[in-house]
Motif scaffolding. Structure first.
Motif, PDB file in Angstrom:
ATOM      1  N   VAL A  58       0.871  -1.175   0.000  1.00 17.74           N
ATOM      2  CA  VAL A  58       0.000   0.000   0.000  1.00 17.74           C
ATOM      3  C   VAL A  58       0.909   1.226   0.000  1.00 17.74           C
ATOM      4  O   VAL A  58       1.843   1.315   0.797  1.00 17.74           O
ATOM      5  CB  VAL A  58      -0.931   0.002   1.229  1.00 17.74           C
ATOM      6  N   VAL A  59       0.638   2.162  -0.917  1.00  9.86           N
ATOM      7  CA  VAL A  59       1.484   3.350  -1.056  1.00  9.86           C
ATOM      8  C   VAL A  59       0.645   4.617  -0.908  1.00  9.86           C
ATOM      9  O   VAL A  59      -0.536   4.619  -1.193  1.00  9.86           O
ATOM     10  CB  VAL A  59       2.246   3.347  -2.405  1.00  9.86           C
ATOM     11  N   ASP A  60       1.303   5.693  -0.475  1.00  6.99           N
ATOM     12  CA  ASP A  60       0.557   6.922  -0.191  1.00  6.99           C
ATOM     13  C   ASP A  60       0.357   7.824  -1.402  1.00  6.99           C
ATOM     14  O   ASP A  60      -0.534   8.648  -1.390  1.00  6.99           O
ATOM     15  CB  ASP A  60       1.191   7.698   0.960  1.00  6.99           C
ATOM     16  N   ASP A  61       1.161   7.703  -2.445  1.00  8.56           N
ATOM     17  CA  ASP A  61       0.987   8.530  -3.645  1.00  8.56           C
ATOM     18  C   ASP A  61       1.259   7.668  -4.868  1.00  8.56           C
ATOM     19  O   ASP A  61       2.351   7.679  -5.429  1.00  8.56           O
ATOM     20  CB  ASP A  61       1.918   9.742  -3.605  1.00  8.56           C
ATOM     21  N   ILE A  62       0.244   6.925  -5.257  1.00  5.01           N
ATOM     22  CA  ILE A  62       0.419   5.933  -6.316  1.00  5.01           C
ATOM     23  C   ILE A  62       0.756   6.566  -7.663  1.00  5.01           C
ATOM     24  O   ILE A  62       1.550   6.025  -8.426  1.00  5.01           O
ATOM     25  CB  ILE A  62      -0.804   4.987  -6.406  1.00  5.01           C
TER      26      ILE A  62
ATOM     27  N   ARG B  44      -4.696   0.414  -8.427  1.00  4.45           N
ATOM     28  CA  ARG B  44      -3.484  -0.378  -8.286  1.00  4.45           C
ATOM     29  C   ARG B  44      -2.798  -0.586  -9.623  1.00  4.45           C
ATOM     30  O   ARG B  44      -3.409  -0.432 -10.688  1.00  4.45           O
ATOM     31  CB  ARG B  44      -3.789  -1.728  -7.663  1.00  4.45           C
TER      32      ARG B  44
ATOM     33  N   ALA C 229      -3.083   1.915  -4.011  1.00 12.60           N
ATOM     34  CA  ALA C 229      -3.259   3.254  -3.432  1.00 12.60           C
ATOM     35  C   ALA C 229      -3.853   3.150  -2.042  1.00 12.60           C
ATOM     36  O   ALA C 229      -4.787   2.383  -1.809  1.00 12.60           O
ATOM     37  CB  ALA C 229      -4.162   4.099  -4.326  1.00 12.60           C
ATOM     38  N   GLN C 230      -3.289   3.926  -1.139  1.00 12.72           N
ATOM     39  CA  GLN C 230      -3.834   3.994   0.215  1.00 12.72           C
ATOM     40  C   GLN C 230      -5.246   4.567   0.156  1.00 12.72           C
ATOM     41  O   GLN C 230      -5.497   5.553  -0.545  1.00 12.72           O
ATOM     42  CB  GLN C 230      -2.929   4.896   1.061  1.00 12.72           C
ATOM     43  N   ALA C 231      -6.174   3.944   0.874  1.00 11.57           N
ATOM     44  CA  ALA C 231      -7.552   4.413   0.891  1.00 11.57           C
ATOM     45  C   ALA C 231      -7.609   5.778   1.565  1.00 11.57           C
ATOM     46  O   ALA C 231      -6.891   6.016   2.541  1.00 11.57           O
ATOM     47  CB  ALA C 231      -8.423   3.421   1.626  1.00 11.57           C
TER      48      ALA C 231
ATOM     49  N   GLN D  48      -8.641   8.675   4.025  1.00  9.84           N
ATOM     50  CA  GLN D  48      -9.062   8.624   5.424  1.00  9.84           C
ATOM     51  C   GLN D  48     -10.509   9.085   5.530  1.00  9.84           C
ATOM     52  O   GLN D  48     -10.899  10.098   4.946  1.00  9.84           O
ATOM     53  CB  GLN D  48      -8.166   9.524   6.279  1.00  9.84           C
TER      54      GLN D  48
END
Length: 123
Positions: free
Chosen positions: A73-77, A102, A117-119, A121
């Motif tokens: 999981v990454v913060d800025d895909i 993804r 991509a991180q979902a 918040q």
């Protein structure tokens, strides 16, 4: 019963450590950590990000994992995909799961890697 994931291990052929470090540490942002002295003669290296540790081990009969894969999981895909493309890697976006952003990419030795991509918040 399982209570946690300690690490994942990915295989590489002998001599590919520097290319793998460039991918996993430089592109993906992992940090190399020292292997225990008793294991240092085996080649490979260990890397960590947050609580996730990855062990990269030399396999004398190496075959890339083209189906089995880690999914990070990454913060800025979008930025990561751009860095990968700039580095000459083929980014393969996948839309099979409509609620998941993804892509897949192969590491320098051909192992499949999924980036998600991180979902956002929820507030």
């Amino acid at each position: 019963m399982i209570v946690a994931l300690d690490h994942i291990q990915l295989a590489l052929p002998a001599g590919a450590e520097n290319a793998m470090r460039a991918f996993y540490c430089d592109l993906l942002g992992m940090t190399e950590v020292a292997k225990p002295a008793a294991l240092q003669g085996r080649g490979g290296f260990w890397a960590r990000t947050g609580a996730l540790e990855c062990h990269f081990g030399v396999d004398p009969d190496f075959h890339p994992a083209t189906k089995a894969h880690p999914a990070f999981v990454v913060d800025d895909i979008a930025a990561l995909a751009g860095r990968m493309e700039t580095a000459g890697l083929a980014v393969k976006w996948d839309t099979a799961l409509p609620d998941v952003t993804r892509f897949f990419v192969s590491d320098p030795v051909g192992n499949r890697v999924e980036l998600i991509a991180q979902a956002p918040q929820q507030t």
